[in-house]
Design an enzyme around this catalytic site. Structure first.
Site, PDB file in Angstrom:
ATOM      1  N   ARG A 175       0.701  -1.218   0.047  1.00 41.14           N
ATOM      2  CA  ARG A 175       0.133   0.064   0.137  1.00 41.14           C
ATOM      3  C   ARG A 175       0.997   1.365  -0.033  1.00 41.14           C
ATOM      4  NH1 ARG A 175      -0.759   2.392   4.898  1.00 41.14           N
ATOM      5  NH2 ARG A 175       0.158   1.331   6.740  1.00 41.14           N
ATOM      6  N   HIS A 176       0.069   2.218  -0.309  1.00 47.19           N
ATOM      7  CA  HIS A 176       0.767   3.537  -0.306  1.00 47.19           C
ATOM      8  C   HIS A 176       0.840   4.215   1.028  1.00 47.19           C
ATOM      9  CE1 HIS A 176       1.453   8.155  -1.160  1.00 47.19           C
ATOM     10  NE2 HIS A 176       1.628   7.904  -2.217  1.00 47.19           N
ATOM     11  N   PRO A 177       1.882   4.843   1.722  1.00 48.29           N
ATOM     12  CA  PRO A 177       1.891   5.158   3.108  1.00 48.29           C
ATOM     13  C   PRO A 177       0.533   6.326   3.409  1.00 48.29           C
ATOM     14  CG  PRO A 177       3.683   6.129   1.935  1.00 48.29           C
ATOM     15  CD  PRO A 177       3.199   5.121   0.893  1.00 48.29           C
TER      16      PRO A 177
END
Lengths: 386, 386
Positions: B227-229
């Protein structure tokens, strides 16, 4: 001190990561990089956290050594100024979605009229040709589509994204390389050209031997965790307190390793005689060595194995990386002093040139910090005009 | 057709991966790369499988467009020939462990005497200075020590090695960039220099914002899977038959996404109103969306989401990558015909130059295939001498 790219003038229209990484490489080598930012907000990444006194750390670490000027590329007047800058530039770099520059009336064909020797570099998700050209791309989509995720991860786990935005960065690096190849050619012949780099192509080109392995064997490369496909033991193990990675590349090192970890009996074990034997029985070997290596700390093992000449290393977390004596000795963590945010440590320059060393000389610019300076020095504008 | 680096003469002492990747980039852009190999065995990677009619696919994919000559750098006579070649060369590249060239009597200081303008590029594990300089390094050790493994992997899993030898390759790319920066400088000033690139420095420089994030927040960056932070949903999901990766970068795309997957009710859900809300509740969101996305195949979802303008893509395995229409349209899978192995498909050239396009023109050389030719054309040797 003179730098390798001193005197090279770069107009930089890039935003966020791939393009800014490319122009950072050029700026670090001494090119004058003038970042053109839109009014008010500038580069999107100025809004990416974390922030230091309101300034984006993300933006600051990628835009050191650059200048910033504000132009509104939707205004006719600013497009004229832009073209006058292009007339003075050696290189222009953009990472818009393909077609955007043409819509703004400043595609390569147009800019070539203004400056026939210009090197026009475009870094995009899928490139300026082909059926996907106009598709949106993000690092994770490219990591997925390129096959990189399919070969990264634990065997029992799911396809895994590399924890840094490697698709953006590798494309940025190729763009920088392409620009210098084109610049060299122009230096010899006077001819400019367009450099077109796609993130998708870029990542496929760094899959190492996965592509030919598939063509030769017909087997689809898969995830094998941290181990080497054909050498063992060559992987990571848990220790008493952390992890260690070891690389026992040949039979001589296997002997050194077994003696160092106090298991000379393994040398007599017919199942592990040669690398081929060990590699075939890697799972069994991992089980046995896991039992051994869990008995001491990473630091203890590293001392023991290094004395025995066995290649090994810790799996460092970032807090340890930034204090590593080798990196500090190589100026890989350097201080910048930003006019608003103050002191910020950033990664240094990995390309070490003996005669023209790169240097992080100026911090990332404020939005439009150099508008007046650049218009004056490049175009001869006086203060009241700029 | 002229190439960007036509006329540039490169003496290539590199073996295996980092160095050969660098000289491949130069050869692909038209430099004449003469690989110097030791008698009988040559580049170690000639022994790396898989093999096609006895020829290493690993070697063949990294050494296209290069020439091979055999010299024994432990023989005085061959060292003399080597120095005569250096006198004619623009660039020499090596990826030995630091100190090896000096032991052979052909370190930079020595070669500079033969050719003051030479560009000497060294690509090594830890670089030519600092306390670790002489330590052995392998890709996986560098991936571990650099911090890259600590931020790659699933949150519940272990630190994970990138499935391609990215530490070698990124160092090779930086070396190629450094060579061109030095070559440009030499073209302008006549001055040669040494280029020193370390795998360790190189990987640290591509950790993206992990380093500054740590300095600003004090939090040690960790593994967050795919995932993206700070954006959600921006990760991979299981579908009916495979995986999909989606990148819902803003609220407009969130709306398009919810409607496309038949869950407009989520738009009314206060918990997921803004990206900040969604990003904070990514685990809950993943659970809900996992239930939705498992109901159709990857291909079905991609068609649906693309129609709705939502960035997405499949997680391709290598067999799919090599047939991808975009990559084929961009010449990213190209055929070489090797004199022994026959036809082999290899990754193409990701740097697309409009006026001087790179091309895979010749297959990897046989060991010593060009000894006679190079000694004749570079040094004027007649056949009986070579």
């Amino acid at each position: 001190m003179k730098k390798a790219l001193s005197g090279v003038k770069v107009i930089d229209l890039t935003r966020v990561l791939a393009g800014p990484f490319c122009t950072m490489m050029l700026a670090d080598m001494g090119a004058e990089v003038v970042k053109i930012e839109r009014p008010k907000t500038g580069d999107d990444s100025r809004a990416f956290g974390p922030f230091l006194k309101g300034e984006s750390a993300y933006f600051m670490c990628l835009n050191r050594n650059k200048k910033s000027i504000v132009l509104d590329l939707k205004s006719k007047e600013d497009i004229e100024i832009f073209k006058r800058l292009i007339a003075k530039a050696d290189v222009v770099v953009e990472n818009f979605r393909p077609g955007t520059m043409e819509k703004l009336g400043i595609g390569y064909e147009e800019l070539k009229k203004v400056n026939p020797g210009i090197i026009y570099a475009a870094c995009s998700g899928f490139g300026h040709s082909g059926p996907y050209s106009k598709k949106p791309a993000y690092d994770s989509i490219i990591q997925a589509m390129s096959g990189l995720m399919s070969i990264t991860g634990q065997p029992e786990g799911i396809p895994t994204r590399v924890g840094a935005s490697i698709a953006d960065i590798i494309a940025g690096m190729y763009t920088a390389f392409g620009i210098l190849a084109a610049l060299y050619f122009r230096q010899v012949t006077g001819v400019g050209q367009k450099v077109d780099v796609a993130m998708f192509d870029s990542v496929v080109s760094v899959l190492e031997n996965a592509v030919v392995r598939y063509f030769v064997t017909g087997e689809v490369p898969t995830r094998i965790g941290n181990r080497h496909p054909s050498i063992a033991p060559f992987t990571s193990y848990k220790t008493k307190d952390d992890y260690i990675i070891i690389a026992v590349g040949n039979d001589r090192l296997w002997e050194a390793f077994c003696r160092a970890v106090g298991r000379p009996d393994l040398l007599e074990d017919e199942r592990f005689k040669t690398n081929k034997d060990r590699s075939m029985r890697w799972a069994l070997l991992d089980e046995i060595l896991g039992e051994v290596l869990k008995n001491k700390t990473t630091e203890e093992w590293i001392q023991i194995l290094e004395e025995a000449g066995v290649p090994c290393g810790p799996i460092n977390t970032i807090d340890k990386v930034v204090k590593d004596p080798q990196l500090l000795a190589r100026d890989m963590i350097v201080k910048t002093i930003h006019s608003v945010a103050g002191e910020l440590l950033v990664p240094g320059i990995p390309v070490k040139l003996s005669e023209t060393p790169g240097k992080v000389e100026t911090p990332a610019p404020l939005l439009g910090e150099h508008t007046e300076e650049v218009l004056r020095t490049w175009l001869g504008y006086k203060k009241e005009q700029g």
